[in-house]
Design a protein around this motif. Structure first.
Motif, short mmCIF file in Angstrom:
data_model
loop_
_atom_site.label_atom_id
_atom_site.label_comp_id
_atom_site.label_asym_id
_atom_site.label_seq_id
_atom_site.Cartn_x
_atom_site.Cartn_y
_atom_site.Cartn_z
N UNK A 186 0.83 -1.21 0.00
CA UNK A 186 0.00 0.00 0.00
C UNK A 186 0.87 1.25 0.00
N UNK A 187 1.96 1.22 0.76
CA UNK A 187 2.88 2.35 0.80
C UNK A 187 3.48 2.60 -0.58
N UNK A 188 3.83 1.51 -1.28
CA UNK A 188 4.42 1.64 -2.62
C UNK A 188 3.40 2.23 -3.60
N UNK A 189 2.14 1.78 -3.50
CA UNK A 189 1.13 2.31 -4.41
C UNK A 189 0.92 3.80 -4.17
N UNK A 190 0.85 4.21 -2.92
CA UNK A 190 0.65 5.62 -2.62
C UNK A 190 1.83 6.47 -3.11
N UNK A 191 3.04 5.93 -3.00
CA UNK A 191 4.23 6.66 -3.44
C UNK A 191 4.27 6.79 -4.96
N UNK A 192 3.75 5.80 -5.66
CA UNK A 192 3.87 5.77 -7.11
C UNK A 192 2.63 6.25 -7.85
N UNK A 193 1.46 6.09 -7.25
CA UNK A 193 0.24 6.31 -8.04
C UNK A 193 -0.87 7.01 -7.27
N UNK A 194 -0.52 7.85 -6.29
CA UNK A 194 -1.56 8.51 -5.50
C UNK A 194 -2.46 9.38 -6.35
N UNK A 195 -1.91 9.92 -7.48
CA UNK A 195 -2.72 10.82 -8.30
C UNK A 195 -3.94 10.12 -8.88
N UNK A 196 -3.85 8.80 -9.04
CA UNK A 196 -5.00 8.06 -9.58
C UNK A 196 -6.14 7.97 -8.57
N UNK A 197 -5.83 8.14 -7.31
CA UNK A 197 -6.84 8.04 -6.25
C UNK A 197 -7.48 9.38 -5.91
N UNK A 198 -6.86 10.47 -6.34
CA UNK A 198 -7.32 11.81 -5.97
C UNK A 198 -8.80 12.08 -6.28
N UNK A 199 -9.31 11.67 -7.45
CA UNK A 199 -10.73 11.97 -7.74
C UNK A 199 -11.71 11.30 -6.78
N UNK A 200 -11.28 10.25 -6.10
CA UNK A 200 -12.18 9.51 -5.21
C UNK A 200 -12.16 10.04 -3.77
N UNK A 201 -11.31 11.05 -3.49
CA UNK A 201 -11.15 11.51 -2.12
C UNK A 201 -12.27 12.43 -1.66
N UNK A 202 -12.83 13.21 -2.56
CA UNK A 202 -13.80 14.22 -2.18
C UNK A 202 -15.24 13.72 -2.17
#
Length: 201
Positions: A13-29
């Motif tokens: 999970x740490x690796x995914x957040x370091x490499x691809x957090x931008x893909x998750x941004x639309x789902x945060x709000x």
């Protein structure tokens, strides 16, 4: 239910957040479908779907609700937290350095393609001042299309350095907020950094 803050305990999970957090941004709000996220990011649906599947499997994305449209289930995802905390011992520093270096190579390649004279002619100049020696490899400048400035010996008071960091951060945040999905919009590489440097004696 989305948490305000969540500490990550998995190295994957740490690796995914370091490499691809931008893909998750639309789902945060708000709860968002993969199709909606791909459209807001301006990225191919298949690529976003790939990272969504991985993030869901690692518990970083949650299914908020499902709706059936045209006989198919449409999932609305939300990030498990608004803020993820990744402990230092889960970070692969060498992997991050390799990625940062790769991104900087992409930046220099793009500069060379559009404004090669900004990379200099390979020479180094050494200029002496009251502050000491300043080495310049010619890798700086700006034009109508490209900005590339590197300063290796700027002496600032602590308050001035803090003000510079604040101003650069504000400029970046304003620009990031203008992200456009228009077909006329082009992708830009942006790199900002200010850090105190221990010069060699």
């Amino acid at each position: 239910m989305q948490a305000k803050e969540l500490t990550v305990h998995s190295r994957a999970a740490a690796r995914l957040l370091a490499e691809a957090a931008q893909y998750l941004a639309p789902f945060a709000l708000q709860p968002t479908t993969v199709v909606q996220a791909a459209a807001s990011l301006g990225l191919p649906l298949g690529r976003v779907h790939y990272w969504v599947q991985k993030a869901e499997a690692l518990g970083l994305l949650l299914v908020e609700r499902e709706q059936r449209r045209a006989g198919r289930a449409q999932r609305h995802y939300v990030t498990a937290a608004r803020t993820f905390v990744v402990p230092a011992d889960l970070l692969d520093i060498q992997r991050r350095l390799d990625r940062e270096q790769g991104m900087y190579r992409q930046f220099l390649t793009a500069v060379e393609r559009r404004q090669p004279e900004l990379l200099g002619d390979g020479r180094m100049t050494v200029t002496f001042s009251a502050h000491g020696a300043n080495l310049n490899f010619g890798e700086q400048g700006w034009s109508g299309e490209v900005l590339h400035i590197w300063a290796g010996s700027v002496h600032l008071l602590p308050d001035d350095a803090r003000q510079l960091r604040r101003e650069l951060t504000e400029v970046f945040e304003r620009s990031y907020a203008r992200h456009s999905t228009s077909e006329q919009a082009a992708p830009y590489l942006i790199h900002l950094g200010v850090v105190e440097h221990d010069e060699m004696n």
